[in-house]
Every structure is written in C-alpha cells, then in structure tokens.
Design a protein around this motif. Sequence first.
Motif, PDB file in Angstrom:
ATOM      1  N   LEU A   3       0.826  -1.203   0.000  1.00  0.00           N
ATOM      2  CA  LEU A   3       0.000   0.000   0.000  1.00  0.00           C
ATOM      3  C   LEU A   3       0.859   1.250   0.000  1.00  0.00           C
ATOM      4  N   LEU A   4       1.967   1.206   0.734  1.00  0.00           N
ATOM      5  CA  LEU A   4       2.872   2.353   0.809  1.00  0.00           C
ATOM      6  C   LEU A   4       3.511   2.660  -0.536  1.00  0.00           C
ATOM      7  N   SER A   6       2.084   1.959  -3.470  1.00  0.00           N
ATOM      8  CA  SER A   6       1.068   2.037  -4.516  1.00  0.00           C
ATOM      9  C   SER A   6       0.804   3.468  -4.952  1.00  0.00           C
ATOM     10  N   ASP A   8      -2.100   4.652  -5.485  1.00  0.00           N
ATOM     11  CA  ASP A   8      -3.279   5.141  -4.755  1.00  0.00           C
ATOM     12  C   ASP A   8      -2.878   5.937  -3.521  1.00  0.00           C
ATOM     13  N   PHE A   9      -1.756   5.557  -2.911  1.00  0.00           N
ATOM     14  CA  PHE A   9      -1.283   6.269  -1.732  1.00  0.00           C
ATOM     15  C   PHE A   9      -0.566   7.559  -2.091  1.00  0.00           C
ATOM     16  N   TRP A  10       0.308   7.507  -3.093  1.00  0.00           N
ATOM     17  CA  TRP A  10       1.153   8.659  -3.406  1.00  0.00           C
ATOM     18  C   TRP A  10       0.462   9.711  -4.262  1.00  0.00           C
ATOM     19  N   ALA A 190     -11.356   7.958   2.805  1.00  0.00           N
ATOM     20  CA  ALA A 190     -10.847   6.721   3.389  1.00  0.00           C
ATOM     21  C   ALA A 190     -11.570   6.396   4.699  1.00  0.00           C
ATOM     22  N   LEU A 198      -5.286   3.152   5.396  1.00  0.00           N
ATOM     23  CA  LEU A 198      -4.910   4.159   4.403  1.00  0.00           C
ATOM     24  C   LEU A 198      -5.092   5.569   4.972  1.00  0.00           C
ATOM     25  N   MET A 201      -2.188   6.423   7.192  1.00  0.00           N
ATOM     26  CA  MET A 201      -0.961   6.686   6.436  1.00  0.00           C
ATOM     27  C   MET A 201      -0.953   8.106   5.883  1.00  0.00           C
ATOM     28  N   TRP A 202      -2.090   8.558   5.376  1.00  0.00           N
ATOM     29  CA  TRP A 202      -2.169   9.933   4.877  1.00  0.00           C
ATOM     30  C   TRP A 202      -2.100  10.942   6.015  1.00  0.00           C
ATOM     31  N   SER A 205       1.423  11.268   7.077  1.00  0.00           N
ATOM     32  CA  SER A 205       2.190  11.989   6.053  1.00  0.00           C
ATOM     33  C   SER A 205       2.007  13.500   6.174  1.00  0.00           C
TER      34      SER A 205
END
Length: 222
Positions: A3-4, A6, A8-10, A190, A198, A201-202, A205
Amino acid sequence: MDLLLSNDFWSPIWLSLKIATIAGMVVIVIGTLAGRLLARRDFKGKAVLETILMLPMVLPPTVVGFFLIVIFGKNSIVGQAIEWLFDGPIIFTWWAAVIASIVVAFPLMYQSAKSGFQEVSLDIEDAARVDGANEWRVFLLISIPLASKALISGSILSFARALGEFGATLMFAGNIPGETQTIPTAIYIAIDSGNMTLAWMWVISIVIISFIMLLTVRVRDK
C-alpha cells in the motif's frame, strides 16, 4: 508495504504538494505586494478593504467554496470567459483546487508581509531614496531583505494552509481520484469507506510535512 508503494497512496500526496506549491508561489507574490502597499498607507475605506482580504481566514470553508462556485461557475461572466478561453470549465479540475488554496492561504501571507514591512525603518528607506534609488529598488533591495524573516514565515504558513485546505477544495474542485483528490479529501473518503489503514498513512504523512514546516518557522523566529 504494498500500500505504501502504490499509486493510490502517493497520488494525493504529489497532487497536494503540486497544488500547494503553485498556490504558495502566487500567494507569496500577491501577498507581499499587497502587504507592502497597505503597510503604511492610510485612505478612506482601508479598514473595509483589509477586512475583505482577511475574510477567508474566518469564514467557513464551505462558504468560501460557495462563493468560488458562484464566481467561476458557468452562469458567471468569469466562468463563461474561462470556458471560452480554455475550452472547458475550471470547476472540478485541479486548477480549481489551486484557486481555493490561494484564497484561503492569502490572508496569512498578507498579514505576515504587512507586519514585516511595518517593522522596516522609514529612515533607512528614505536614505536609499536620497541616494537615488527608485521605489522598486528600495522595495527589492531594502524593504524585502529587512522584512525577510516575516516574509519567510508567512510563506511557510501559507504553504501549510494551502496543503491542508479541505472544505473549499471539496466543493469547488471535487474529489476525483488522480485528478483533484488531495490529502485532506482522500483522508475523508478513506474514513468514510472504513479504510482506516490508508487514512492513518495519509494523516501521518501530512502531520510530518506540517510539523517540519511549523518547526522551521519556530526555529527562524528564535
């Protein structure tokens, strides 16, 4: 880890940084010029003008988004002109997110610039004029360097505000993955869909990015 790594994350992160960077550059220019222009000038209606410039800081983001839709919508002259020039509306594009970020970040830059220029000694500026410098040289070579601390702080805070913009962006630019989805709107979706991993994670960030920028301001203020 998948996921990190991908897209979709970045994707929201890179888009947020791009939007905040463009909005920040615009805000730095117009905020600095407006701050310098109004720092020491008094005229009738100045209080009203400054109140209008600072309104986005206190208005609900949804209200800011509403006004942007009205101003740039298909039924407005501005919106029709943009659609004619660029062969399409600006609403629900990433440029709409840039405009929303500019509007909400401008008051921070303006207030910082105005405060910084007010601290610049008039005697130093007048001495430069006596030596033959025109107003632009005084502004670029005297005023800006002496007010640089406030200008840098305002720039960083404006960038952080643009990066974290949510309400006006969601209304004006929408939440289209890969096109207008920024970190704040991605977090909202999310959480709404129950994808807490997810979302976390955002959140981590944007907290790290914002912490670094605010820490930079604090260090420079010492």
